[in-house]
Scaffold this active site. Structure first.
Site, short mmCIF file in Angstrom:
data_model
loop_
_atom_site.label_atom_id
_atom_site.label_comp_id
_atom_site.label_asym_id
_atom_site.label_seq_id
_atom_site.Cartn_x
_atom_site.Cartn_y
_atom_site.Cartn_z
N ASN A 122 5.90 -9.81 -20.49
CA ASN A 122 6.96 -10.45 -19.71
C ASN A 122 7.81 -9.43 -18.96
O ASN A 122 8.15 -9.61 -17.80
CB ASN A 122 7.86 -11.29 -20.62
CG ASN A 122 7.29 -12.67 -20.89
OD1 ASN A 122 6.56 -13.23 -20.07
ND2 ASN A 122 7.61 -13.24 -22.04
N HIS A 127 7.97 -13.39 -16.05
CA HIS A 127 7.73 -14.55 -16.89
C HIS A 127 6.66 -15.48 -16.33
O HIS A 127 5.96 -16.17 -17.09
CB HIS A 127 9.03 -15.33 -17.12
CG HIS A 127 9.98 -14.61 -18.04
ND1 HIS A 127 9.88 -14.66 -19.41
CD2 HIS A 127 11.04 -13.80 -17.78
CE1 HIS A 127 10.84 -13.93 -19.97
NE2 HIS A 127 11.56 -13.40 -18.99
N ASP A 131 3.55 -16.67 -18.48
CA ASP A 131 3.09 -18.05 -18.67
C ASP A 131 1.60 -18.16 -18.39
O ASP A 131 0.89 -18.91 -19.08
CB ASP A 131 3.86 -18.99 -17.74
CG ASP A 131 5.30 -19.22 -18.19
OD1 ASP A 131 5.63 -18.83 -19.32
OD2 ASP A 131 6.08 -19.79 -17.41
N GLU A 157 5.13 -16.97 -28.18
CA GLU A 157 3.75 -16.47 -28.16
C GLU A 157 3.04 -16.77 -29.47
O GLU A 157 2.05 -16.13 -29.81
CB GLU A 157 3.74 -14.96 -27.89
CG GLU A 157 4.30 -14.09 -29.00
CD GLU A 157 5.79 -13.83 -28.89
OE1 GLU A 157 6.23 -12.76 -29.32
OE2 GLU A 157 6.52 -14.70 -28.38
#
Length: 232
Positions: A122, A127, A131, A157
């Protein structure tokens, strides 16, 4: 006079009875309309026998409403129990299956899976890319599991896979396939991403389901402590 009274009594009874026959299905349908949130609402509406046009139309409208109401409830239940990013069950959905397994005394194995160094992904890629990594790994987990296995995402996660009626050795094989697939596969534009996996089995490892879930989590953290990208 007595004859007239008897005649009027009969007429009154016939009118009352006829009014009752007309009003009863309407009354039953009205009662059903107030109970559309009940699971057997559609079944109860279908039991009512309409014998004139207006009641038949009212019944048809109620059946449509009951069906639409149930579809909406099902969709909301799915939303409440599903992770929107991966399509996996969330913690609430997972608990629903755990409770069912316990009630039916269905043995099951647990895979606790965690993406290694996901915060770095991240931080380094953003982000949105994080994803994408989550979705890709979720898809890979699903690919290595059986149709009856329950795949869940319970945190950022963190994933849990419940394998009903699976032996501990089968769970190890599934975990090995997930680990090997993740080690060999590359996600475009992202550096190598690995996973760590902890395994436990109910009731082999513990009679208490919550304790068994915690044991899978402990094994996961042992895999993390042992250098990650491994199974414990």
């Amino acid at each position: 006079i007595l004859g007239m009274l008897f005649f009027y009594a009969i007429v009154f009874f016939v009118i009352w009875r006829f009014s009752y026959v007309i009003a009863q299905p309407l009354s039953d349908l009205a009662d059903s309309a107030s109970q559309l949130n009940q699971p057997d609402a559609e079944k109860n509406i279908r039991k009512i026998r309409p014998w004139y046009f207006e009641v038949a139309q009212f019944q048809k409208a109620l059946l449509f409403s009951a069906n639409h109401f149930q579809q909406t409830v099902d969709e909301l239940n799915a939303i409440v129990k599903t992770d929107p990013l991966t399509g996996f069950y969330n913690r609430r959905g997972m608990q629903m299956y755990v409770d069912t397994f316990e009630k039916q005394q269905t043995n099951f194995a647990i895979l606790a899976i965690n993406i290694d160094h996901f915060k770095t992904v991240n931080d380094q890629y953003g982000h949105a890319e994080g994803d994408r990594v989550l979705q890709h790994i979720a898809w890979q987990i699903q690919e290595q599991c059986r149709d009856q296995d329950i795949c869940c995402r319970i945190g950022g996660e963190e994933f849990i896979v419940l394998l009903p009626n699976a032996s501990y050795s089968l769970a190890q094989k599934v975990a090995s396939r997930i680990l090997q697939n993740r080690t060999q596969d590359k996600i475009e534009g992202i550096a190598q991403v690995t996973v760590s996996i902890g395994i436990a089995h109910w009731p082999t490892h513990h009679q208490n389901i919550d304790q068994t879930l915690q044991l899978a989590d402990q094994h996961l953290y042992q895999a993390k402590a042992d250098g990650r990208n491994c199974i414990r």
